[in-house]
Design a protein around this motif. Structure first.
Motif, PDB file in Angstrom:
ATOM      1  N   GLY A 119      55.070  53.080  45.205  1.00  0.00           N
ATOM      2  CA  GLY A 119      53.974  53.695  44.463  1.00  0.00           C
ATOM      3  C   GLY A 119      54.281  55.041  43.849  1.00  0.00           C
ATOM      4  N   ASP A 120      55.524  55.518  43.964  1.00  0.00           N
ATOM      5  CA  ASP A 120      55.907  56.785  43.352  1.00  0.00           C
ATOM      6  C   ASP A 120      56.502  56.499  41.978  1.00  0.00           C
ATOM      7  OD1 ASP A 120      56.696  59.299  42.668  1.00  0.00           O
ATOM      8  OD2 ASP A 120      58.311  59.466  44.148  1.00  0.00           O
ATOM      9  N   TYR A 121      55.641  56.591  40.944  1.00  0.00           N
ATOM     10  CA  TYR A 121      56.081  56.261  39.595  1.00  0.00           C
ATOM     11  C   TYR A 121      56.679  57.454  38.856  1.00  0.00           C
ATOM     12  CZ  TYR A 121      53.019  52.334  40.668  1.00  0.00           C
ATOM     13  OH  TYR A 121      52.425  51.257  41.274  1.00  0.00           O
ATOM     14  N   LEU A 173      54.329  52.652  34.106  1.00  0.00           N
ATOM     15  CA  LEU A 173      53.485  52.525  35.294  1.00  0.00           C
ATOM     16  C   LEU A 173      52.767  53.837  35.600  1.00  0.00           C
ATOM     17  CD1 LEU A 173      55.798  50.418  37.637  1.00  0.00           C
ATOM     18  CD2 LEU A 173      53.641  49.683  36.614  1.00  0.00           C
ATOM     19  N   GLU A 174      53.458  54.953  35.355  1.00  0.00           N
ATOM     20  CA  GLU A 174      52.834  56.255  35.579  1.00  0.00           C
ATOM     21  C   GLU A 174      51.673  56.468  34.611  1.00  0.00           C
ATOM     22  OE1 GLU A 174      54.437  60.748  36.555  1.00  0.00           O
ATOM     23  OE2 GLU A 174      55.525  59.545  35.099  1.00  0.00           O
ATOM     24  N   GLN A 198      48.802  54.326  35.725  1.00  0.00           N
ATOM     25  CA  GLN A 198      48.143  54.918  36.880  1.00  0.00           C
ATOM     26  C   GLN A 198      47.169  56.025  36.452  1.00  0.00           C
ATOM     27  OE1 GLN A 198      50.561  57.288  39.654  1.00  0.00           O
ATOM     28  NE2 GLN A 198      49.719  56.070  41.327  1.00  0.00           N
ATOM     29  N   LEU A 228      44.192  54.344  34.670  1.00  0.00           N
ATOM     30  CA  LEU A 228      43.285  53.710  35.623  1.00  0.00           C
ATOM     31  C   LEU A 228      42.421  54.753  36.331  1.00  0.00           C
ATOM     32  CD1 LEU A 228      45.480  50.931  37.291  1.00  0.00           C
ATOM     33  CD2 LEU A 228      43.411  50.589  35.929  1.00  0.00           C
ATOM     34  N   LYS A 229      43.042  55.855  36.699  1.00  0.00           N
ATOM     35  CA  LYS A 229      42.287  56.923  37.360  1.00  0.00           C
ATOM     36  C   LYS A 229      41.217  57.473  36.417  1.00  0.00           C
ATOM     37  CE  LYS A 229      42.886  61.353  39.723  1.00  0.00           C
ATOM     38  NZ  LYS A 229      43.865  62.397  40.143  1.00  0.00           N
ATOM     39  N   PHE A 244      45.925  46.187  34.371  1.00  0.00           N
ATOM     40  CA  PHE A 244      47.100  46.989  34.042  1.00  0.00           C
ATOM     41  C   PHE A 244      47.504  46.836  32.581  1.00  0.00           C
ATOM     42  CE2 PHE A 244      47.812  47.269  38.621  1.00  0.00           C
ATOM     43  CZ  PHE A 244      48.278  48.557  38.722  1.00  0.00           C
ATOM     44  N   THR A 273      44.641  48.991  30.085  1.00  0.00           N
ATOM     45  CA  THR A 273      44.024  50.260  30.444  1.00  0.00           C
ATOM     46  C   THR A 273      43.898  51.203  29.260  1.00  0.00           C
ATOM     47  OG1 THR A 273      46.232  51.009  31.136  1.00  0.00           O
ATOM     48  CG2 THR A 273      44.740  50.211  32.841  1.00  0.00           C
TER      49      THR A 273
END
Length: 355
Positions: free
Chosen positions: A94-96, A124-125, A128, A131-132, A190, A193
């Protein structure tokens, strides 16, 4: 950034195998020549073990350069694996934010692989972050609409508010907004977004503005906000519910940050543009930070002090919707002189179904 000379793995393997074959053949030929020229005469006797011994010596001579070349090639290939493995493990965890740096003088294929891994991590970052943002935006919209509906329902249940067609008409846009937010949640994934579904129709922004101001005016009374209407025809291609959401956000911002002010809402046409303007007489904000007013989760220092529970999403949502329509958003503000938001949409926009 230091640039290294790259090598092609396929060419390197072919070259290494060619060199290995050449060295092996040369060593074998040299060994056979020496054997028949000198060793065979020196030994001089026939024994079945003599041939085995000589063959073993020849094989050893041949394998030594092959092992050296193979080991060097394997080291070059394997040297890139630890950072790649560590990066993929971090991404899987989970660390993008992690990025892979290929070792110096790596093969072209290694640089290409690390570039693809970094591009994947970067995407992916971004997803993320998106999405947030969308989760926060949708929660913000639900919270606003549910607060208004809850207040009206509580007033109805206690008898403070009398039921009337006008009251229910004011509540309908908030219910429609909740439905729109539910659809956004259902469609959020995903791969989408950064996209916003739009139901494009020919609409008149004057009708949109009248609907929103009529449903919102009563809820602005506790903030002592008065609305002035200046509605002229402003026909364009847009999503009516999204444009209602835009004006609702602007009026909600006025309620939170400019209580006691007079809010003027205008619609009109200007050449090829349909215009919608919302301007208040509140405290505004310094012109120096105007360009950041529509950034996600950004709030001015004075706004944070006046409204501690704000999240800095209102204008960000407005900008997202306007951008989805390929429109333009202008903010004109100065500390102590009010806050003005101008939105303009093309009358005949094309390609606005989705961004």
């Amino acid at each position: 950034m230091t640039r290294y000379k790259t090598r092609n793995l396929k060419k390197m393997i072919v070259r290494a195998l060619s060199v290995q074959t050449f060295i092996s053949f040369g060593a074998f030929y040299l060994g056979v020549t020496i054997y028949f020229a000198t060793v065979d005469e020196l030994i001089g006797y026939e024994s079945p073990w003599k041939d085995v011994a000589v063959t073993s010596i020849m094989a050893t001579i041949v394998l030594i350069p092959a092992a050296i070349v193979g080991r060097r090639l394997a080291q070059d290939i394997v040297s890139a694996l630890p950072p790649i493995a560590a990066a993929t493990h971090s991404i899987a965890s989970g660390d993008y934010s992690v990025r892979v740096v290929a070792p110096p003088n790596s093969f072209e294929e290694t640089y290409a692989l690390t570039a693809d891994i970094n591009a994947m991590a970067e995407r992916l970052e971004e997803v993320q972050v998106d999405l947030k943002y969308w989760n926060s935006a949708i929660a913000h919209e639900f919270r606003t609409s549910s607060t208004v509906l809850l207040g009206n329902l509580h007033g109805l249940s206690t008898g403070v508010i009398e039921p009337s067609p006008e009251l229910f008409a004011r509540m309908i846009p908030y219910v429609n907004l909740l439905t729109s937010m539910a659809n956004d949640l259902e469609n959020l994934d995903f791969s989408r977004t950064h996209k916003l579904d739009l139901n494009i129709k020919e609409i008149d922004l004057a009708v949109v503005a009248e609907t929103v101001t009529a449903s919102t005016e009563h809820d602005l009374v506790p903030a002592s906000i008065k609305i002035k209407r200046q509605f002229d025809r402003a026909v364009c291609l847009a999503d009516p519910e999204r444009m209602q959401q835009v004006l609702s956000e602007l009026l909600n911002n006025c309620r939170r940050y400019a209580p006691g002010s007079t809010v003027t809402v205008q619609t009109y046409e200007d050449e090829d543009w349909a215009m919608m303007v919302c301007v208040d007489t509140g405290p505004g904000m310094p012109a120096a930070v105007r360009d950041r007013a529509s950034d996600r989760n950004w709030r001015g220092s004075d706004s944070s002090q006046r409204v501690p529970d704000g999240r800095g999403l209102g204008l960000a949502i407005v900008k997202t919707i306007v951008d989805a329509h390929h429109g333009e958003l202008f903010i004109d503000t100065d500390c102590g002189r009010g806050f003005k938001v101008t939105i303009r949409l093309l009358k005949h926009a094309s390609g606005v179904e989705r961004i």
